[in-house]
Design a protein around this motif. Structure first.
Motif, PDB file in Angstrom:
ATOM      1  N   LYS A   1       0.832  -1.210   0.000  1.00 11.79           N
ATOM      2  CA  LYS A   1       0.000   0.000   0.000  1.00 11.79           C
ATOM      3  C   LYS A   1       0.864   1.256   0.000  1.00 11.79           C
ATOM      4  O   LYS A   1       0.547   2.227  -0.687  1.00 11.79           O
ATOM      5  CB  LYS A   1      -0.948  -0.009   1.195  1.00 11.79           C
ATOM      6  N   LYS A   2       1.958   1.249   0.771  1.00 10.44           N
ATOM      7  CA  LYS A   2       2.866   2.405   0.800  1.00 10.44           C
ATOM      8  C   LYS A   2       3.471   2.654  -0.585  1.00 10.44           C
ATOM      9  O   LYS A   2       3.548   3.787  -1.036  1.00 10.44           O
ATOM     10  CB  LYS A   2       3.982   2.179   1.821  1.00 10.44           C
ATOM     11  N   CYS A   3       3.900   1.594  -1.244  1.00 12.09           N
ATOM     12  CA  CYS A   3       4.462   1.735  -2.593  1.00 12.09           C
ATOM     13  C   CYS A   3       3.407   2.200  -3.590  1.00 12.09           C
ATOM     14  O   CYS A   3       3.652   3.098  -4.397  1.00 12.09           O
ATOM     15  CB  CYS A   3       5.059   0.403  -3.060  1.00 12.09           C
ATOM     16  N   ALA A   4       2.235   1.602  -3.517  1.00 11.04           N
ATOM     17  CA  ALA A   4       1.161   1.924  -4.459  1.00 11.04           C
ATOM     18  C   ALA A   4       0.649   3.352  -4.290  1.00 11.04           C
ATOM     19  O   ALA A   4       0.250   3.990  -5.264  1.00 11.04           O
ATOM     20  CB  ALA A   4       0.016   0.930  -4.297  1.00 11.04           C
ATOM     21  N   ALA A   5       0.667   3.861  -3.069  1.00 14.71           N
ATOM     22  CA  ALA A   5       0.177   5.215  -2.809  1.00 14.71           C
ATOM     23  C   ALA A   5       0.996   6.261  -3.563  1.00 14.71           C
ATOM     24  O   ALA A   5       0.491   7.348  -3.858  1.00 14.71           O
ATOM     25  CB  ALA A   5       0.183   5.507  -1.313  1.00 14.71           C
ATOM     26  N   ASN A   6       2.238   5.931  -3.909  1.00 14.05           N
ATOM     27  CA  ASN A   6       3.078   6.842  -4.681  1.00 14.05           C
ATOM     28  C   ASN A   6       2.730   6.849  -6.163  1.00 14.05           C
ATOM     29  O   ASN A   6       3.188   7.729  -6.892  1.00 14.05           O
ATOM     30  CB  ASN A   6       4.558   6.450  -4.533  1.00 14.05           C
ATOM     31  N   LEU A   7       1.945   5.860  -6.595  1.00 16.55           N
ATOM     32  CA  LEU A   7       1.701   5.673  -8.022  1.00 16.55           C
ATOM     33  C   LEU A   7       0.236   5.771  -8.441  1.00 16.55           C
ATOM     34  O   LEU A   7      -0.050   6.019  -9.611  1.00 16.55           O
ATOM     35  CB  LEU A   7       2.223   4.295  -8.451  1.00 16.55           C
ATOM     36  N   PHE A   8      -0.685   5.525  -7.498  1.00 14.54           N
ATOM     37  CA  PHE A   8      -2.093   5.406  -7.839  1.00 14.54           C
ATOM     38  C   PHE A   8      -2.950   6.402  -7.076  1.00 14.54           C
ATOM     39  O   PHE A   8      -2.657   6.723  -5.924  1.00 14.54           O
ATOM     40  CB  PHE A   8      -2.593   3.974  -7.553  1.00 14.54           C
ATOM     41  N   ALA A   9      -4.023   6.827  -7.721  1.00 13.34           N
ATOM     42  CA  ALA A   9      -4.956   7.756  -7.080  1.00 13.34           C
ATOM     43  C   ALA A   9      -5.721   7.068  -5.955  1.00 13.34           C
ATOM     44  O   ALA A   9      -6.013   7.682  -4.934  1.00 13.34           O
ATOM     45  CB  ALA A   9      -5.930   8.320  -8.114  1.00 13.34           C
ATOM     46  N   GLU A  10      -6.066   5.788  -6.149  1.00  8.70           N
ATOM     47  CA  GLU A  10      -6.819   5.047  -5.141  1.00  8.70           C
ATOM     48  C   GLU A  10      -6.178   3.677  -4.909  1.00  8.70           C
ATOM     49  O   GLU A  10      -5.821   2.990  -5.861  1.00  8.70           O
ATOM     50  CB  GLU A  10      -8.269   4.857  -5.578  1.00  8.70           C
ATOM     51  N   VAL A  11      -6.053   3.331  -3.639  1.00 10.04           N
ATOM     52  CA  VAL A  11      -5.451   2.059  -3.242  1.00 10.04           C
ATOM     53  C   VAL A  11      -6.418   1.345  -2.305  1.00 10.04           C
ATOM     54  O   VAL A  11      -6.893   1.931  -1.334  1.00 10.04           O
ATOM     55  CB  VAL A  11      -4.103   2.286  -2.516  1.00 10.04           C
ATOM     56  N   GLN A  12      -6.697   0.093  -2.612  1.00 13.93           N
ATOM     57  CA  GLN A  12      -7.587  -0.727  -1.776  1.00 13.93           C
ATOM     58  C   GLN A  12      -6.880  -2.046  -1.508  1.00 13.93           C
ATOM     59  O   GLN A  12      -6.214  -2.591  -2.388  1.00 13.93           O
ATOM     60  CB  GLN A  12      -8.908  -0.976  -2.506  1.00 13.93           C
ATOM     61  N   ALA A  13      -7.028  -2.572  -0.303  1.00 15.98           N
ATOM     62  CA  ALA A  13      -6.427  -3.858   0.035  1.00 15.98           C
ATOM     63  C   ALA A  13      -7.491  -4.821   0.533  1.00 15.98           C
ATOM     64  O   ALA A  13      -8.433  -4.422   1.216  1.00 15.98           O
ATOM     65  CB  ALA A  13      -5.352  -3.683   1.104  1.00 15.98           C
ATOM     66  N   VAL A  14      -7.314  -6.094   0.170  1.00 17.92           N
ATOM     67  CA  VAL A  14      -8.174  -7.175   0.624  1.00 17.92           C
ATOM     68  C   VAL A  14      -7.267  -8.203   1.279  1.00 17.92           C
ATOM     69  O   VAL A  14      -6.232  -8.570   0.725  1.00 17.92           O
ATOM     70  CB  VAL A  14      -8.934  -7.818  -0.558  1.00 17.92           C
ATOM     71  N   HIS A  15      -7.658  -8.657   2.461  1.00 18.52           N
ATOM     72  CA  HIS A  15      -6.797  -9.567   3.205  1.00 18.52           C
ATOM     73  C   HIS A  15      -7.255 -11.017   3.166  1.00 18.52           C
ATOM     74  O   HIS A  15      -6.576 -11.889   3.691  1.00 18.52           O
ATOM     75  CB  HIS A  15      -6.673  -9.107   4.662  1.00 18.52           C
ATOM     76  N   ASP A  16      -8.405 -11.273   2.554  1.00 20.31           N
ATOM     77  CA  ASP A  16      -8.864 -12.655   2.420  1.00 20.31           C
ATOM     78  C   ASP A  16      -9.491 -12.847   1.055  1.00 20.31           C
ATOM     79  O   ASP A  16      -9.965 -11.901   0.435  1.00 20.31           O
ATOM     80  CB  ASP A  16      -9.851 -13.035   3.533  1.00 20.31           C
ATOM     81  N   VAL A  17      -9.479 -14.068   0.587  1.00 15.39           N
ATOM     82  CA  VAL A  17      -9.959 -14.340  -0.765  1.00 15.39           C
ATOM     83  C   VAL A  17     -11.453 -14.124  -0.921  1.00 15.39           C
ATOM     84  O   VAL A  17     -11.929 -13.882  -2.023  1.00 15.39           O
ATOM     85  CB  VAL A  17      -9.570 -15.773  -1.216  1.00 15.39           C
ATOM     86  N   ASP A  18     -12.195 -14.186   0.172  1.00 20.92           N
ATOM     87  CA  ASP A  18     -13.643 -14.001   0.075  1.00 20.92           C
ATOM     88  C   ASP A  18     -14.020 -12.613  -0.425  1.00 20.92           C
ATOM     89  O   ASP A  18     -15.036 -12.448  -1.086  1.00 20.92           O
ATOM     90  CB  ASP A  18     -14.305 -14.250   1.436  1.00 20.92           C
ATOM     91  N   GLY A  19     -13.217 -11.606  -0.128  1.00 19.85           N
ATOM     92  CA  GLY A  19     -13.540 -10.242  -0.525  1.00 19.85           C
ATOM     93  C   GLY A  19     -13.054  -9.844  -1.898  1.00 19.85           C
ATOM     94  O   GLY A  19     -13.399  -8.769  -2.399  1.00 19.85           O
ATOM     95  N   VAL A  20     -12.286 -10.687  -2.545  1.00 16.71           N
ATOM     96  CA  VAL A  20     -11.669 -10.321  -3.818  1.00 16.71           C
ATOM     97  C   VAL A  20     -12.696 -10.043  -4.910  1.00 16.71           C
ATOM     98  O   VAL A  20     -12.648  -9.006  -5.568  1.00 16.71           O
ATOM     99  CB  VAL A  20     -10.666 -11.393  -4.277  1.00 16.71           C
ATOM    100  N   PHE A  21     -13.636 -10.946  -5.108  1.00 13.59           N
ATOM    101  CA  PHE A  21     -14.567 -10.791  -6.234  1.00 13.59           C
ATOM    102  C   PHE A  21     -15.488  -9.594  -6.035  1.00 13.59           C
ATOM    103  O   PHE A  21     -15.788  -8.875  -6.986  1.00 13.59           O
ATOM    104  CB  PHE A  21     -15.350 -12.084  -6.467  1.00 13.59           C
ATOM    105  N   GLN A  22     -15.896  -9.357  -4.816  1.00 17.10           N
ATOM    106  CA  GLN A  22     -16.719  -8.183  -4.525  1.00 17.10           C
ATOM    107  C   GLN A  22     -15.939  -6.906  -4.832  1.00 17.10           C
ATOM    108  O   GLN A  22     -16.463  -5.986  -5.452  1.00 17.10           O
ATOM    109  CB  GLN A  22     -17.157  -8.200  -3.060  1.00 17.10           C
TER     110      GLN A  22
END
Length: 129
Positions: free
Chosen positions: A18-39
């Motif tokens: 997330k720290k690396c991505a925040a330098n490159l992207f307007a929006e950063v979202q993280a999912v910590h389990d596979v159940d939330g990926v498709f949503q």
């Protein structure tokens, strides 16, 4: 607008990504389990996904990539960058065969992420350093 979805079950690795991505992207979202990926794929509509190979006991990154590629919606074509501690050529080949678009060896860096994204996202240019 550029968006990145990070899929990693490790809080430390997710934080670093997330720290690396925040330098490159307007929006950063993280999912910590596979159940939330498709949503999140459908709701967030990321420009790219960064995913670990080892996710949890029930599903690994390879099977999750294959599942995403088999979907019948726009999420099936999102670029997927595998970010893994595994660096063997066989691991990279397995990921590519499952449908991964690129492969980064951990620990992730802003430079490695920017390089992969520049190849995968049309019009992507990292902000000046």
């Amino acid at each position: 607008m550029s968006r990145i979805l990070i899929v990693d079950d490790s809080p430390t690795d997710s934080y670093l990504a997330k720290k690396c991505a925040a330098n490159l992207f307007a929006e950063v979202q993280a999912v910590h389990d596979v159940d939330g990926v498709f949503q999140e794929l459908l709701a967030f509509k990321p420009s790219v996904v960064v995913m670990d190979l080892m996710l949890d006991d029930t599903k690994n990154g390879i099977s999750l990539i294959a599942e995403i590629r088999e979907r019948d919606d726009e999420s099936s074509t999102v670029p997927i960058i595998v970010c893994s501690g595994r660096s063997m050529p066989a691991d990279k080949l397995i990921a590519a065969n499952a449908g991964a678009s690129a492969y980064i060896v951990k620990p992730i860096t802003t430079e490695a992420l920017a390089e992969a994204c520049a190849l995968l996202i049309p019009g992507f240019t990292p902000p000046p350093a």
